[in-house]
Design a protein around this motif. Structure first.
Motif, PDB file in Angstrom:
ATOM      1  N   SER A 134       0.857  -1.182   0.000  1.00 56.39           N
ATOM      2  CA  SER A 134       0.000   0.000   0.000  1.00 56.39           C
ATOM      3  C   SER A 134       0.892   1.230   0.000  1.00 56.39           C
ATOM      4  O   SER A 134       1.724   1.383   0.894  1.00 56.39           O
ATOM      5  N   ASP A 154      -4.507  -0.749  -4.326  1.00 61.13           N
ATOM      6  CA  ASP A 154      -5.281  -1.537  -3.367  1.00 61.13           C
ATOM      7  C   ASP A 154      -6.253  -0.711  -2.523  1.00 61.13           C
ATOM      8  O   ASP A 154      -7.001  -1.268  -1.712  1.00 61.13           O
ATOM      9  N   LYS A 155      -6.233   0.605  -2.665  1.00 59.86           N
ATOM     10  CA  LYS A 155      -7.156   1.522  -1.985  1.00 59.86           C
ATOM     11  C   LYS A 155      -6.997   1.517  -0.468  1.00 59.86           C
ATOM     12  O   LYS A 155      -7.867   2.012   0.267  1.00 59.86           O
ATOM     13  N   ASN A 158      -5.084   6.595   1.178  1.00 61.10           N
ATOM     14  CA  ASN A 158      -5.839   7.648   0.509  1.00 61.10           C
ATOM     15  C   ASN A 158      -4.948   8.827   0.152  1.00 61.10           C
ATOM     16  O   ASN A 158      -4.000   9.149   0.870  1.00 61.10           O
ATOM     17  N   PRO A 188     -10.683  12.691  -4.698  1.00 62.01           N
ATOM     18  CA  PRO A 188      -9.709  11.646  -4.365  1.00 62.01           C
ATOM     19  C   PRO A 188      -8.781  11.420  -5.561  1.00 62.01           C
ATOM     20  O   PRO A 188      -9.240  11.416  -6.713  1.00 62.01           O
ATOM     21  N   PRO A 191      -6.886   5.577  -7.462  1.00 55.80           N
ATOM     22  CA  PRO A 191      -5.979   4.456  -7.192  1.00 55.80           C
ATOM     23  C   PRO A 191      -5.454   3.833  -8.486  1.00 55.80           C
ATOM     24  O   PRO A 191      -6.142   3.825  -9.509  1.00 55.80           O
ATOM     25  N   TYR A 227     -14.544  12.567 -10.087  1.00 59.63           N
ATOM     26  CA  TYR A 227     -13.817  11.309  -9.947  1.00 59.63           C
ATOM     27  C   TYR A 227     -13.112  11.028 -11.280  1.00 59.63           C
ATOM     28  O   TYR A 227     -13.641  11.342 -12.352  1.00 59.63           O
TER      29      TYR A 227
END
Length: 252
Positions: A134, A154-155, A158, A188, A191, A227
């Protein structure tokens, strides 16, 4: 961690900016005020670097409790990296790149960036796919005025980015810092993607496909920064370069 990029150092997707920001009630904090808030969380240990009032990078060490991922800050030969998370295969990566076994994740990212920028034909998306774990990182190469950002797929970590009222682009793992200056003009960070100041936003998981922006509405019904996701129906016009120029400096 917090990074502030002024004066056109970063050219974000236009969809990141929301007209609703100008209609928000209250006063926006300047990036400098948000920086003070970031450092105030640990005034004895927080540090920041200011590059000619164009780029600011701020780092606050992790607290023992409440932070599942490590934070690292490292600088080598005018390349500066803030890293969040853990690489499960760090030992193998250090061995593969001929680096010290005692080096941490931020040191690896910098050395890998410098190696690929200067000598290697390996494309950036291939390198990022080799990172197991991560992670999120922000690199600023002061010599070339280059910004490189990536977030693992893998989220588990953040990362957020936004556009402040003065046009600065801000990146942080703390969404409250981004909201303070960017209001509705934030989103965000997607990812499995990377952003390069010359090449824009690219998916390193699916480099053959273009990115698309999708409308995002907050709990108040206001349009926010979009997004960003892979458009499975829209391939790029050509294959990513694999020659001597296809490295983190040019295809990142």
């Amino acid at each position: 961690m917090l990074a502030v990029f002024k004066n056109g150092v970063v050219d974000p997707p236009k969809e990141l900016h929301s007209p609703a920001s100008s209609k928000a009630v209250g006063k926006d904090k300047t990036p400098e005020e948000t920086l003070k808030d970031c450092l105030a969380s640990d005034p004895n240990n927080g540090v920041s670097l200011d590059f000619l009032n164009k780029v600011i990078m701020a780092y606050v060490p992790p607290r023992p409790l409440g932070m599942p991922h490590q934070r690292l800050f490292c600088s080598v030969d005018d390349v500066h990296c803030m890293f969040l998370g853990n690489l499960n295969n760090l030992c193998n990566l250090n061995k593969q790149y001929g680096l010290s076994k005692g080096g941490n994740e931020a040191m690896f990212v910098i050395e890998a960036y410098r190696t690929l920028r200067d000598r290697s034909p390996i494309p950036a998306h291939q390198v990022l796919k080799e990172l197991e774990g991560s992670f999120a990182f922000v690199i600023y190469d002061h010599r070339s005025d280059t910004v490189f950002v990536a977030l693992g797929a893998d989220k588990a970590v953040n990362l957020f980015w936004g556009v402040a009222a003065d046009g600065s682009v801000m990146i942080s793992d703390d969404v409250s810092l981004i909201k303070a200056s960017c209001r509705k003009s934030f989103a965000p960070f997607p990812p499995g993607c990377m952003y390069h100041s010359d090449r824009g936003l690219i998916s390193f998981e699916h480099p053959m496909y273009k990115m698309k922006a999708m409308p995002r509405v907050d709990s108040e019904g206001a349009m926010c920064g979009a997004y960003f996701a892979v458009d499975a129906y829209s391939k790029v016009n050509s294959m990513p370069r694999v020659g001597s120029e296809a490295n983190w400096a040019t295809w990142g």
